[in-house]
Design a protein around this motif. Structure first.
Motif, PDB file in Angstrom:
ATOM      1  N   ASP A  68     -49.744  10.079  27.151  1.00  9.54           N
ATOM      2  CA  ASP A  68     -48.841  11.150  27.393  1.00  9.54           C
ATOM      3  C   ASP A  68     -48.636  11.835  26.146  1.00  9.54           C
ATOM      4  O   ASP A  68     -48.560  13.134  26.126  1.00  9.54           O
ATOM      5  CB  ASP A  68     -47.441  10.547  27.821  1.00  9.54           C
ATOM      6  CG  ASP A  68     -47.556  10.062  29.186  1.00  9.54           C
ATOM      7  OD1 ASP A  68     -48.587   9.992  29.800  1.00  9.54           O
ATOM      8  OD2 ASP A  68     -46.612   9.452  29.655  1.00  9.54           O
ATOM      9  N   SER A 120     -35.958  10.329  26.680  1.00  9.98           N
ATOM     10  CA  SER A 120     -36.447  10.827  27.698  1.00  9.98           C
ATOM     11  C   SER A 120     -38.090  10.529  28.026  1.00  9.98           C
ATOM     12  O   SER A 120     -38.210   9.724  29.227  1.00  9.98           O
ATOM     13  CB  SER A 120     -36.458  12.388  27.959  1.00  9.98           C
ATOM     14  OG  SER A 120     -37.325  12.578  29.032  1.00  9.98           O
ATOM     15  N   ILE A 121     -38.687  10.653  26.913  1.00  7.06           N
ATOM     16  CA  ILE A 121     -40.181  10.093  27.163  1.00  7.06           C
ATOM     17  C   ILE A 121     -40.041   8.479  27.191  1.00  7.06           C
ATOM     18  O   ILE A 121     -40.936   7.835  27.881  1.00  7.06           O
ATOM     19  CB  ILE A 121     -41.160  10.572  26.002  1.00  7.06           C
ATOM     20  CG1 ILE A 121     -41.003  11.884  25.838  1.00  7.06           C
ATOM     21  CG2 ILE A 121     -42.498  10.200  25.776  1.00  7.06           C
ATOM     22  CD1 ILE A 121     -41.751  12.573  24.674  1.00  7.06           C
ATOM     23  N   HIS A 123     -37.977   6.532  28.436  1.00  3.66           N
ATOM     24  CA  HIS A 123     -37.455   6.058  29.812  1.00  3.66           C
ATOM     25  C   HIS A 123     -38.738   6.316  30.830  1.00  3.66           C
ATOM     26  O   HIS A 123     -38.782   5.229  31.616  1.00  3.66           O
ATOM     27  CB  HIS A 123     -36.342   7.122  30.190  1.00  3.66           C
ATOM     28  CG  HIS A 123     -35.868   6.964  31.404  1.00  3.66           C
ATOM     29  ND1 HIS A 123     -35.349   7.690  32.132  1.00  3.66           N
ATOM     30  CD2 HIS A 123     -35.682   5.747  32.450  1.00  3.66           C
ATOM     31  CE1 HIS A 123     -34.780   7.385  33.597  1.00  3.66           C
ATOM     32  NE2 HIS A 123     -35.239   5.906  33.537  1.00  3.66           N
ATOM     33  N   LYS A 124     -39.415   7.273  30.712  1.00  7.21           N
ATOM     34  CA  LYS A 124     -40.717   7.580  31.668  1.00  7.21           C
ATOM     35  C   LYS A 124     -41.514   6.229  31.427  1.00  7.21           C
ATOM     36  O   LYS A 124     -42.064   5.737  32.378  1.00  7.21           O
ATOM     37  CB  LYS A 124     -41.139   8.912  31.457  1.00  7.21           C
ATOM     38  CG  LYS A 124     -42.261   9.012  32.405  1.00  7.21           C
ATOM     39  CD  LYS A 124     -42.982  10.509  32.081  1.00  7.21           C
ATOM     40  CE  LYS A 124     -44.332  10.715  32.830  1.00  7.21           C
ATOM     41  NZ  LYS A 124     -45.499   9.560  32.660  1.00  7.21           N
ATOM     42  N   ASP A 128     -42.721   3.766  34.191  1.00  5.73           N
ATOM     43  CA  ASP A 128     -44.263   3.715  34.526  1.00  5.73           C
ATOM     44  C   ASP A 128     -44.494   2.286  34.483  1.00  5.73           C
ATOM     45  O   ASP A 128     -45.197   1.824  35.316  1.00  5.73           O
ATOM     46  CB  ASP A 128     -44.964   4.447  33.678  1.00  5.73           C
ATOM     47  CG  ASP A 128     -44.899   6.009  33.856  1.00  5.73           C
ATOM     48  OD1 ASP A 128     -44.361   6.354  35.174  1.00  5.73           O
ATOM     49  OD2 ASP A 128     -45.301   6.787  33.205  1.00  5.73           O
ATOM     50  N   ARG A 163     -29.440  12.781  32.742  1.00  2.58           N
ATOM     51  CA  ARG A 163     -30.895  12.445  32.888  1.00  2.58           C
ATOM     52  C   ARG A 163     -31.297  12.646  34.580  1.00  2.58           C
ATOM     53  O   ARG A 163     -30.493  11.969  35.226  1.00  2.58           O
ATOM     54  CB  ARG A 163     -31.042  11.102  32.222  1.00  2.58           C
ATOM     55  CG  ARG A 163     -32.682  10.588  32.574  1.00  2.58           C
ATOM     56  CD  ARG A 163     -33.766  11.149  31.831  1.00  2.58           C
ATOM     57  NE  ARG A 163     -33.325  11.450  30.509  1.00  2.58           N
ATOM     58  CZ  ARG A 163     -33.409  10.470  29.515  1.00  2.58           C
ATOM     59  NH1 ARG A 163     -33.503   9.255  29.868  1.00  2.58           N
ATOM     60  NH2 ARG A 163     -33.105  10.696  28.294  1.00  2.58           N
ATOM     61  N   PHE A 165     -34.499  12.000  37.072  1.00  2.45           N
ATOM     62  CA  PHE A 165     -35.744  11.319  36.911  1.00  2.45           C
ATOM     63  C   PHE A 165     -35.939  10.754  38.501  1.00  2.45           C
ATOM     64  O   PHE A 165     -35.382   9.906  38.959  1.00  2.45           O
ATOM     65  CB  PHE A 165     -35.830  10.026  35.892  1.00  2.45           C
ATOM     66  CG  PHE A 165     -37.282   9.410  35.992  1.00  2.45           C
ATOM     67  CD1 PHE A 165     -38.137  10.138  35.336  1.00  2.45           C
ATOM     68  CD2 PHE A 165     -37.564   8.247  36.462  1.00  2.45           C
ATOM     69  CE1 PHE A 165     -39.452   9.730  35.286  1.00  2.45           C
ATOM     70  CE2 PHE A 165     -38.710   7.766  36.271  1.00  2.45           C
ATOM     71  CZ  PHE A 165     -39.767   8.474  35.543  1.00  2.45           C
ATOM     72  N   LYS A 166     -37.183  11.144  39.093  1.00  9.14           N
ATOM     73  CA  LYS A 166     -37.410  10.722  40.566  1.00  9.14           C
ATOM     74  C   LYS A 166     -36.358  10.798  41.452  1.00  9.14           C
ATOM     75  O   LYS A 166     -35.885   9.611  41.940  1.00  9.14           O
ATOM     76  CB  LYS A 166     -38.364   9.368  40.417  1.00  9.14           C
ATOM     77  CG  LYS A 166     -39.359   9.454  39.494  1.00  9.14           C
ATOM     78  CD  LYS A 166     -40.201   8.059  39.815  1.00  9.14           C
ATOM     79  CE  LYS A 166     -41.566   8.367  38.997  1.00  9.14           C
ATOM     80  NZ  LYS A 166     -42.332   7.313  38.998  1.00  9.14           N
TER      81      LYS A 166
END
Ligand code: PMV
Length: 323
Positions: A68, A120-121, A123-124, A128, A163, A165-166
């Motif tokens: 990423d 934020s990154i 957390h992703k 994942d 935040r 997310f999804k």
């Protein structure tokens, strides 16, 4: 060479209720994970982790981070990881890794960097690696350090950012701990048992369906967390300890404690201001707020637990060296 460190975390109040949209309060702890990153000088075509070929199946966080952030055509990297945070114990070791590696790769790429971007990154990456499910609690606490309050609504001046997310959203708050609170120690007691967070969270959901009365315990945890936030802001250590004790009782009621956790909580309370399980439960750790940490740690060890005397509310992710 770049050296980054990021702290672990523990949940002071509100675990499990946070799954139902209520607030939870976490603090960083002074057990840290360190990552060093350097570009390889050889012509190797693969990245090296701790002296060995890096494999995606063993290192999902690091592989996703490299894909990423770093990109596939850039220089090959040499990465080393060392950690004081026990793994799979609810103390945020994988979040600390995601946060440190994200910070390291963004810095190596000379990208513009902010704590919000890192968290934020990271957390992703966590989501994942965990099949899409992760709250931002661990990664934001490791990034910002201090004390993080996660909620589904904005709660006053300490609000930092939202935040999304999804299809889920969280409001992330951060505040400085009062000196009175910083001056006591947090003693962690590890049962040595590894629990599965997703299994335990599913168990609570099943029990709530078969026994709807248990929602009273979730609501009580919500109320206690709000009182705990006030105690933390005012520096009322004794109130915080009493709130932690009550929080543990409601966690027992929803079925997430176990004999080993209850045993460690019981012995810790002999010398502590308050003690409770922390994180998902079913094993993992307890936390005790103590003015006599050596005694509390000794009692935990005598009862068969592993103890860690921690400072809490410590600095978040940090660049230790860059040369
Ligand atoms: O296992 P830990 O320490 O990351 O804590 C899980 C906390 C829960 O509230 C039980 C689950 C969650 O997703 O917030």
């Amino acid at each position: 060479m770049l050296k980054i460190s990021a702290p672990g975390k523990c949940i002071l109040l509100g675990e499990h209720a946070v799954v139902y949209g209520h607030p939870a309060l976490a603090v960083s702890i002074d057990l840290r994970l360190q990552v060093t990153i350097s570009k390889q000088k050889s012509n190797l075509k693969y990245h090296i982790l701790d002296g060995k070929l890096m494999k995606p199946e063993n290192n999902p966080h690091i592989f996703s981070a490299i894909n990423d952030i770093w990109g596939s055509n850039s220089d090959m990297l040499n990465i080393n990881i060392s950690s004081e945070i026990p793994a799979s114990s609810g103390l945020g070791s994988s979040a600390a890794l995601s946060v440190a590696i994200t910070t390291g790769l963004l810095t190596s790429k000379e990208e513009e960097i902010s704590l919000e971007k890192i968290s934020s990154i990271a957390h992703k990456l966590e989501a994942d690696a965990q099949g899409g499910l992760a709250s931002p609690m661990d990664t934001s606490t490791s990034t910002h350090g201090g004390c993080i309050l996660l909620a589904n609504e904005k709660l006053g001046k300490s609000w930092l950012y939202s935040r999304n997310f999804k299809n889920k959203s969280w409001e992330i708050h951060s505040f400085e701990l009062h000196d009175n609170i910083k001056n006591v120690s947090l003693v962690i007691g590890h049962t040595g048992i590894q629990g599965s967070t997703s299994k335990i969270v599913r168990g609570v959901s099943d029990r709530l369906k078969s026994n709807p009365q248990l929602i009273e315990d979730i609501n009580a945890i919500k109320a206690l967390t709000k009182m705990g936030v006030d105690a933390v802001k005012k520096g009322d250590v004794d109130a915080l300890g009493a709130i932690m004790n009550l929080n543990h009782t409601h966690l027992q009621n929803i079925g997430v404690s176990c004999n080993e956790l209850d045993n460690l909580v019981g012995v810790a309370r002999k010398s502590a201001i308050g003690a409770k399980l922390t994180g998902a439960g079913g094993g993992g750790c307890i936390i005790a707020l103590s003015r006599n940490p050596t005694q509390t740690a000794r009692d935990i060890e005598l009862a068969g637990g592993r103890s860690y005397i921690c400072k809490f509310g410590v600095e978040g992710v940090k660049i230790e060296d860059n040369y």
